[in-house]
Design a protein around this motif. Sequence first.
Motif, PDB file in Angstrom:
ATOM      1  N   PRO A  23       0.816  -1.217   0.000  1.00  0.00           N
ATOM      2  CA  PRO A  23       0.000   0.000   0.000  1.00  0.00           C
ATOM      3  C   PRO A  23       0.846   1.262   0.000  1.00  0.00           C
ATOM      4  CG  PRO A  23      -0.023  -1.034   2.175  1.00  0.00           C
ATOM      5  CD  PRO A  23       0.649  -1.997   1.253  1.00  0.00           C
ATOM      6  N   TYR A  73      -3.140   1.386   6.739  1.00  0.00           N
ATOM      7  CA  TYR A  73      -2.791   0.182   5.969  1.00  0.00           C
ATOM      8  C   TYR A  73      -1.450  -0.412   6.388  1.00  0.00           C
ATOM      9  CZ  TYR A  73      -6.769   0.727   2.773  1.00  0.00           C
ATOM     10  OH  TYR A  73      -8.028   0.810   2.227  1.00  0.00           O
ATOM     11  N   HIS A 107      -3.741  -3.608   6.219  1.00  0.00           N
ATOM     12  CA  HIS A 107      -4.042  -4.099   4.872  1.00  0.00           C
ATOM     13  C   HIS A 107      -3.847  -5.612   4.884  1.00  0.00           C
ATOM     14  CE1 HIS A 107      -4.189  -4.400   0.522  1.00  0.00           C
ATOM     15  NE2 HIS A 107      -4.480  -3.111   0.451  1.00  0.00           N
ATOM     16  N   LEU A 132     -12.200  -3.474  -0.850  1.00  0.00           N
ATOM     17  CA  LEU A 132     -11.479  -2.963  -2.005  1.00  0.00           C
ATOM     18  C   LEU A 132     -11.859  -3.725  -3.271  1.00  0.00           C
ATOM     19  CD1 LEU A 132      -7.880  -2.555  -0.518  1.00  0.00           C
ATOM     20  CD2 LEU A 132      -9.756  -0.911  -0.516  1.00  0.00           C
ATOM     21  N   TYR A 134     -10.590  -4.533  -6.967  1.00  0.00           N
ATOM     22  CA  TYR A 134      -9.331  -4.452  -7.697  1.00  0.00           C
ATOM     23  C   TYR A 134      -9.356  -5.316  -8.950  1.00  0.00           C
ATOM     24  CZ  TYR A 134      -7.819  -9.058  -5.915  1.00  0.00           C
ATOM     25  OH  TYR A 134      -7.712 -10.399  -5.636  1.00  0.00           O
ATOM     26  N   SER A 253      -3.347   2.846  -7.959  1.00  0.00           N
ATOM     27  CA  SER A 253      -4.529   3.099  -7.131  1.00  0.00           C
ATOM     28  C   SER A 253      -5.285   4.311  -7.654  1.00  0.00           C
ATOM     29  CB  SER A 253      -4.127   3.351  -5.667  1.00  0.00           C
ATOM     30  OG  SER A 253      -3.506   2.220  -5.113  1.00  0.00           O
ATOM     31  N   HIS A 255      -7.158   6.985  -6.641  1.00  0.00           N
ATOM     32  CA  HIS A 255      -7.275   7.548  -5.303  1.00  0.00           C
ATOM     33  C   HIS A 255      -8.291   8.665  -5.200  1.00  0.00           C
ATOM     34  CE1 HIS A 255      -5.098   8.932  -1.405  1.00  0.00           C
ATOM     35  NE2 HIS A 255      -5.900   7.934  -1.166  1.00  0.00           N
ATOM     36  N   ASN A 289      -6.042  -0.911  -8.400  1.00  0.00           N
ATOM     37  CA  ASN A 289      -6.872  -0.847  -7.200  1.00  0.00           C
ATOM     38  C   ASN A 289      -7.877   0.300  -7.328  1.00  0.00           C
ATOM     39  OD1 ASN A 289      -7.929  -0.850  -4.632  1.00  0.00           O
ATOM     40  ND2 ASN A 289      -6.009  -0.452  -3.576  1.00  0.00           N
ATOM     41  N   TRP A 291     -10.033   0.982  -5.065  1.00  0.00           N
ATOM     42  CA  TRP A 291     -10.309   1.371  -3.684  1.00  0.00           C
ATOM     43  C   TRP A 291     -11.738   1.028  -3.278  1.00  0.00           C
ATOM     44  CZ3 TRP A 291      -7.557   4.722   0.143  1.00  0.00           C
ATOM     45  CH2 TRP A 291      -6.165   4.588   0.004  1.00  0.00           C
ATOM     46  N   GLY A 292     -12.329   1.829  -2.397  1.00  0.00           N
ATOM     47  CA  GLY A 292     -13.505   1.388  -1.665  1.00  0.00           C
ATOM     48  C   GLY A 292     -14.790   1.241  -2.466  1.00  0.00           C
TER      49      GLY A 292
END
Length: 363
Positions: A23, A73, A107, A132, A134, A253, A255, A289, A291-292
Amino acid sequence: MNIRHATDQREWDDFLKVQRFSPFLQSWTMGDVYADLKQTPIRLIAEDASGIQGICQALVVPARRGRHLSVPYGPVIAHQDALPVLLNALQQEASREGCSFIRLSPHIPKDATPSSLVSTRPSPLHLLAEHLWYLPLTDVDAWSTDGGRHSPARSPDELMKQMRATTRNLIRRAEKEGVTIRASNNPVDDLHLFLRLHDETRKRHGFTPYSDSFFRAQVRHFAPRNECTLYLADYQGEVISASIHMHVSGETSYHHGASTVAHRKIPSSYLLQWTAIQDALKRGDHVYNFWGIAPQKQKSQEGPQASEEKTFDAKHPFAGVTLFKTGFGGKILELMHCIDIPLKPSYHITRSFEVLRKWKRGF
């Protein structure tokens, strides 16, 4: 197992980039970002005779609800024996800094919670995303097995085929509408374009944003290392959506993202993401990634073919972005829940406040 304070960025990042999960919030550069925001980074290394076995970057957060040590993380460990040693060192550091508790958001997959963390206290709130979404970019999923990052890269055609049909169509439609995506050659100077859209997005959706100073510090520190890309979507001479992507240790990522409502029917964000995914492939990254997303839940089906079907929580605040992100194909990684280590009685006042806050927010 010995503990020492880290002093060498190369040593730190070299360890991080070869772990299964790397991360970027635990990267040395991210610690420098937080230092600019007056959150002092504490960097600890656990090692034995064979070398480094774990690292942990913690931040001293002088929050009004309670001064505490935050671990985003982390820790990142190569050997389980490093974890209890790092936890003990964190408690000593937190006490020296006058913190009332430690908050860790590891993480670590939910189904692989280490025994040394079982007895810790679940936090009332999330520190970071714990569900997550991904996209594996190699034939073998690098987040499922240690050898995955060295397997052959998947092709753009293969990734396109696994998308939801609607997502593919929206990518092609954006191209036909004349949307073009560019990676800024000077993200520090162009950041104001993102900040304008981000402020509009914040007002439209009513979420609590990162500060402009956070964005500026992040881009200022990561961009010179070629670990950050600012994407801009142009339409009819106007930037209508933008995003900040981090690419550190072989992981890209997504972000931050933002868009304008003025051209909401133009699906520029879909083409923007697809461009970033292709760039990640060209860099040789092994994971993209998103993310959420909203957490999954079980939905019972009735009848002779009854089974448990996994769906996403439609009431969760991330429900809208979940539909968008999952349309590109991929997998979910569920991380263990954020945990607290109380150090002072005042922690319980903070906890009571956060329990109430969680109840009001609904998650």
